[in-house]
Design a protein around this motif. Structure first.
Motif, PDB file in Angstrom:
ATOM      1  N   GLY A   1       0.783  -1.232   0.000  1.00  0.00           N
ATOM      2  CA  GLY A   1       0.000   0.000   0.000  1.00  0.00           C
ATOM      3  C   GLY A   1       0.809   1.274   0.000  1.00  0.00           C
ATOM      4  N   TYR A   2       2.138   1.155  -0.008  1.00  0.00           N
ATOM      5  CA  TYR A   2       2.968   2.363  -0.070  1.00  0.00           C
ATOM      6  C   TYR A   2       2.869   2.968  -1.469  1.00  0.00           C
ATOM      7  CZ  TYR A   2       5.292   1.305   4.368  1.00  0.00           C
ATOM      8  OH  TYR A   2       5.571   1.076   5.685  1.00  0.00           O
ATOM      9  N   ARG A   3       2.871   4.307  -1.501  1.00  0.00           N
ATOM     10  CA  ARG A   3       2.892   5.007  -2.786  1.00  0.00           C
ATOM     11  C   ARG A   3       3.988   6.064  -2.726  1.00  0.00           C
ATOM     12  NH1 ARG A   3       0.514  10.053  -2.520  1.00  0.00           N
ATOM     13  NH2 ARG A   3      -0.811  10.423  -0.710  1.00  0.00           N
ATOM     14  N   ASP A   4       4.458   6.456  -3.891  1.00  0.00           N
ATOM     15  CA  ASP A   4       5.505   7.474  -3.972  1.00  0.00           C
ATOM     16  C   ASP A   4       4.947   8.819  -3.508  1.00  0.00           C
ATOM     17  OD1 ASP A   4       6.961   5.444  -5.132  1.00  0.00           O
ATOM     18  OD2 ASP A   4       7.072   6.363  -7.116  1.00  0.00           O
ATOM     19  N   LEU A   5       5.677   9.448  -2.590  1.00  0.00           N
ATOM     20  CA  LEU A   5       5.321  10.784  -2.124  1.00  0.00           C
ATOM     21  C   LEU A   5       6.251  11.836  -2.714  1.00  0.00           C
ATOM     22  CD1 LEU A   5       4.750   9.968   1.656  1.00  0.00           C
ATOM     23  CD2 LEU A   5       3.008  10.164  -0.153  1.00  0.00           C
ATOM     24  N   ALA A   6       7.517  11.476  -2.893  1.00  0.00           N
ATOM     25  CA  ALA A   6       8.505  12.387  -3.491  1.00  0.00           C
ATOM     26  C   ALA A   6       9.619  11.532  -4.073  1.00  0.00           C
ATOM     27  CB  ALA A   6       9.066  13.343  -2.450  1.00  0.00           C
ATOM     28  N   ARG A   7      10.053  11.894  -5.263  1.00  0.00           N
ATOM     29  CA  ARG A   7      11.111  11.131  -5.940  1.00  0.00           C
ATOM     30  C   ARG A   7      12.341  12.003  -6.131  1.00  0.00           C
ATOM     31  NH1 ARG A   7       9.387   7.676 -10.812  1.00  0.00           N
ATOM     32  NH2 ARG A   7      11.383   6.799 -10.207  1.00  0.00           N
ATOM     33  N   GLN A   8      13.436  11.318  -6.482  1.00  0.00           N
ATOM     34  CA  GLN A   8      14.714  11.998  -6.734  1.00  0.00           C
ATOM     35  C   GLN A   8      15.175  12.801  -5.517  1.00  0.00           C
ATOM     36  OE1 GLN A   8      16.599  11.504  -9.807  1.00  0.00           O
ATOM     37  NE2 GLN A   8      15.165   9.804  -9.614  1.00  0.00           N
ATOM     38  N   VAL A   9      14.972  12.216  -4.338  1.00  0.00           N
ATOM     39  CA  VAL A   9      15.394  12.829  -3.078  1.00  0.00           C
ATOM     40  C   VAL A   9      16.882  12.573  -2.908  1.00  0.00           C
ATOM     41  CG1 VAL A   9      15.108  12.798  -0.566  1.00  0.00           C
ATOM     42  CG2 VAL A   9      13.106  12.525  -2.069  1.00  0.00           C
ATOM     43  N   LEU A  10      17.635  13.620  -2.681  1.00  0.00           N
ATOM     44  CA  LEU A  10      19.087  13.500  -2.553  1.00  0.00           C
ATOM     45  C   LEU A  10      19.502  13.626  -1.092  1.00  0.00           C
ATOM     46  CD1 LEU A  10      20.086  15.720  -5.595  1.00  0.00           C
ATOM     47  CD2 LEU A  10      19.913  13.219  -5.501  1.00  0.00           C
ATOM     48  N   PHE A  11      20.123  12.558  -0.579  1.00  0.00           N
ATOM     49  CA  PHE A  11      20.679  12.576   0.770  1.00  0.00           C
ATOM     50  C   PHE A  11      22.162  12.890   0.672  1.00  0.00           C
ATOM     51  CE2 PHE A  11      16.971   9.833   1.454  1.00  0.00           C
ATOM     52  CZ  PHE A  11      16.448  10.392   2.612  1.00  0.00           C
ATOM     53  N   PRO A  12      22.683  13.689   1.595  1.00  0.00           N
ATOM     54  CA  PRO A  12      24.121  13.971   1.575  1.00  0.00           C
ATOM     55  C   PRO A  12      24.926  12.674   1.603  1.00  0.00           C
ATOM     56  CG  PRO A  12      23.013  15.341   3.192  1.00  0.00           C
ATOM     57  CD  PRO A  12      22.006  14.345   2.708  1.00  0.00           C
ATOM     58  N   SER A  13      25.906  12.579   0.767  1.00  0.00           N
ATOM     59  CA  SER A  13      26.832  11.445   0.642  1.00  0.00           C
ATOM     60  C   SER A  13      26.208  10.185   0.037  1.00  0.00           C
ATOM     61  CB  SER A  13      27.514  11.114   1.974  1.00  0.00           C
ATOM     62  OG  SER A  13      26.643  10.423   2.845  1.00  0.00           O
ATOM     63  N   ALA A  14      24.930  10.184  -0.284  1.00  0.00           N
ATOM     64  CA  ALA A  14      24.327   9.017  -0.949  1.00  0.00           C
ATOM     65  C   ALA A  14      24.591   9.118  -2.439  1.00  0.00           C
ATOM     66  CB  ALA A  14      22.839   8.947  -0.682  1.00  0.00           C
ATOM     67  N   PRO A  15      25.110   8.053  -3.058  1.00  0.00           N
ATOM     68  CA  PRO A  15      25.447   8.135  -4.478  1.00  0.00           C
ATOM     69  C   PRO A  15      24.241   8.112  -5.422  1.00  0.00           C
ATOM     70  CG  PRO A  15      25.937   5.948  -3.626  1.00  0.00           C
ATOM     71  CD  PRO A  15      25.504   6.787  -2.460  1.00  0.00           C
ATOM     72  N   LYS A  16      23.084   7.639  -4.925  1.00  0.00           N
ATOM     73  CA  LYS A  16      21.901   7.533  -5.782  1.00  0.00           C
ATOM     74  C   LYS A  16      20.737   8.272  -5.145  1.00  0.00           C
ATOM     75  CE  LYS A  16      23.223   2.916  -7.331  1.00  0.00           C
ATOM     76  NZ  LYS A  16      22.876   1.511  -7.342  1.00  0.00           N
ATOM     77  N   PRO A  17      19.810   8.773  -5.966  1.00  0.00           N
ATOM     78  CA  PRO A  17      18.624   9.420  -5.404  1.00  0.00           C
ATOM     79  C   PRO A  17      17.664   8.388  -4.797  1.00  0.00           C
ATOM     80  CG  PRO A  17      18.540   9.440  -7.798  1.00  0.00           C
ATOM     81  CD  PRO A  17      19.854   8.850  -7.417  1.00  0.00           C
ATOM     82  N   TYR A  18      16.859   8.873  -3.857  1.00  0.00           N
ATOM     83  CA  TYR A  18      15.887   8.049  -3.145  1.00  0.00           C
ATOM     84  C   TYR A  18      14.472   8.501  -3.468  1.00  0.00           C
ATOM     85  CZ  TYR A  18      19.257   5.578  -0.234  1.00  0.00           C
ATOM     86  OH  TYR A  18      20.262   4.754   0.201  1.00  0.00           O
ATOM     87  N   VAL A  19      13.524   7.670  -3.103  1.00  0.00           N
ATOM     88  CA  VAL A  19      12.111   7.992  -3.156  1.00  0.00           C
ATOM     89  C   VAL A  19      11.589   7.897  -1.726  1.00  0.00           C
ATOM     90  CG1 VAL A  19      11.457   5.584  -3.654  1.00  0.00           C
ATOM     91  CG2 VAL A  19       9.871   7.415  -4.199  1.00  0.00           C
ATOM     92  N   VAL A  20      10.680   8.795  -1.356  1.00  0.00           N
ATOM     93  CA  VAL A  20       9.981   8.692  -0.079  1.00  0.00           C
ATOM     94  C   VAL A  20       8.608   8.125  -0.394  1.00  0.00           C
ATOM     95  CG1 VAL A  20       9.040   9.939   1.904  1.00  0.00           C
ATOM     96  CG2 VAL A  20      11.249  10.621   0.922  1.00  0.00           C
ATOM     97  N   MET A  21       8.229   7.087   0.347  1.00  0.00           N
ATOM     98  CA  MET A  21       6.959   6.411   0.130  1.00  0.00           C
ATOM     99  C   MET A  21       6.153   6.440   1.426  1.00  0.00           C
ATOM    100  SD  MET A  21       8.332   3.106  -2.058  1.00  0.00           S
ATOM    101  CE  MET A  21       6.754   2.714  -2.855  1.00  0.00           C
ATOM    102  N   GLY A  22       4.836   6.421   1.289  1.00  0.00           N
ATOM    103  CA  GLY A  22       3.961   6.406   2.455  1.00  0.00           C
ATOM    104  C   GLY A  22       2.790   5.480   2.245  1.00  0.00           C
ATOM    105  N   ALA A  23       2.275   4.931   3.355  1.00  0.00           N
ATOM    106  CA  ALA A  23       1.115   4.027   3.299  1.00  0.00           C
ATOM    107  C   ALA A  23       0.265   4.201   4.548  1.00  0.00           C
ATOM    108  CB  ALA A  23       1.570   2.569   3.208  1.00  0.00           C
ATOM    109  N   PRO A  24      -1.042   4.099   4.380  1.00  0.00           N
ATOM    110  CA  PRO A  24      -1.899   4.080   5.565  1.00  0.00           C
ATOM    111  C   PRO A  24      -1.707   2.754   6.293  1.00  0.00           C
ATOM    112  CG  PRO A  24      -3.219   3.752   3.578  1.00  0.00           C
ATOM    113  CD  PRO A  24      -1.807   4.008   3.135  1.00  0.00           C
ATOM    114  N   LEU A  25      -1.931   2.787   7.607  1.00  0.00           N
ATOM    115  CA  LEU A  25      -1.848   1.554   8.400  1.00  0.00           C
ATOM    116  C   LEU A  25      -3.237   1.106   8.784  1.00  0.00           C
ATOM    117  CD1 LEU A  25       1.226   2.363  10.669  1.00  0.00           C
ATOM    118  CD2 LEU A  25       1.160   0.995   8.569  1.00  0.00           C
ATOM    119  N   PRO A  26      -3.500  -0.178   8.896  1.00  0.00           N
ATOM    120  CA  PRO A  26      -2.546  -1.266   8.708  1.00  0.00           C
ATOM    121  C   PRO A  26      -2.200  -1.453   7.238  1.00  0.00           C
ATOM    122  CG  PRO A  26      -4.726  -2.182   9.057  1.00  0.00           C
ATOM    123  CD  PRO A  26      -4.851  -0.680   9.229  1.00  0.00           C
TER     124      PRO A  26
END
Length: 189
Positions: free
Chosen positions: A159-184
């Motif tokens: 049930g997770y969906r993309d909330l934001a893509r191409q997130v850059l963390f300091p020192s991380a070589p690749k971009p990340y995605v932030v995902m969110g899902a309702p619980l349960p």
């Protein structure tokens, strides 16, 4: 403890339940190093981060162990707080997509890793659903490398969906995605 049946003819059963992650941090990071391709220096840095996170009074950790006690997977997380380093990095990306409110009243999955020998057998699914079933927050957030991967596929089925893509963390070589899902989290049909 929840049992996870092995997926192969020679795969032992796996038990998922609470662990003292601080006491088993080196075993857990050995799993993460193999699953995530980390070098010794990265493991040393992450060791301090994990131990610091576990000092949070609401941090929770689960492990997946074989019947012989071998740690083959783990998950940990805590209620999200906007002052946490992770939140301060992802907040501008979430704001840009109108998803900033996901930082409030969410349980963040900080790390989830399964040894490659035990992947695609339901271990990761059991770890993440078991930990989120025990929290009071109405939703969960996490970050993953922003590429189509088995992990992203698993998160979507839950049930997770993309909330934001191409997130850059300091020192991380690749971009990340932030995902969110309702619980349960969603279960298999």
């Amino acid at each position: 403890m929840a049992a996870v049946s092995g997926g192969g003819a020679h795969t032992p059963s796996v038990l998922v339940g609470p662990i003292d992650l601080a006491a088993r941090v080196d075993e857990a990071l050995a799993v993460q190093a193999v699953a995530f391709g980390l070098g010794r220096n990265e493991v040393d840095v992450r060791r301090h981060i994990v131990l610091r996170h576990l000092e949070h009074p609401c941090a929770r950790a689960l492990g997946a162990t074989t019947a012989a006690g071998r740690l083959i997977g783990f998950v940990y997380g805590m209620p999200n707080e906007r002052g946490h380093w992770w939140s301060t990095v992802v907040e501008p990306y979430l704001r840009a997509t109108g998803s900033e409110d996901w930082l409030d009243d969410s349980f963040v999955i900080t790390e989830l890793h399964v040894h490659p020998e035990f992947q695609n057998q339901g271990v990761g699914r059991s770890l993440i659903t078991t930990i989120t079933d025990a929290v009071d927050q109405p939703r969960s957030i996490l970050s993953a490398i922003d590429t189509e991967s088995p992990a992203r596929g698993l998160y979507r089925t839950l049930g997770y969906r993309d909330l934001a893509r191409q997130v850059l963390f300091p020192s991380a070589p690749k971009p990340y995605v932030v995902m969110g899902a309702p619980l349960p989290l969603r279960r298999r049909a």
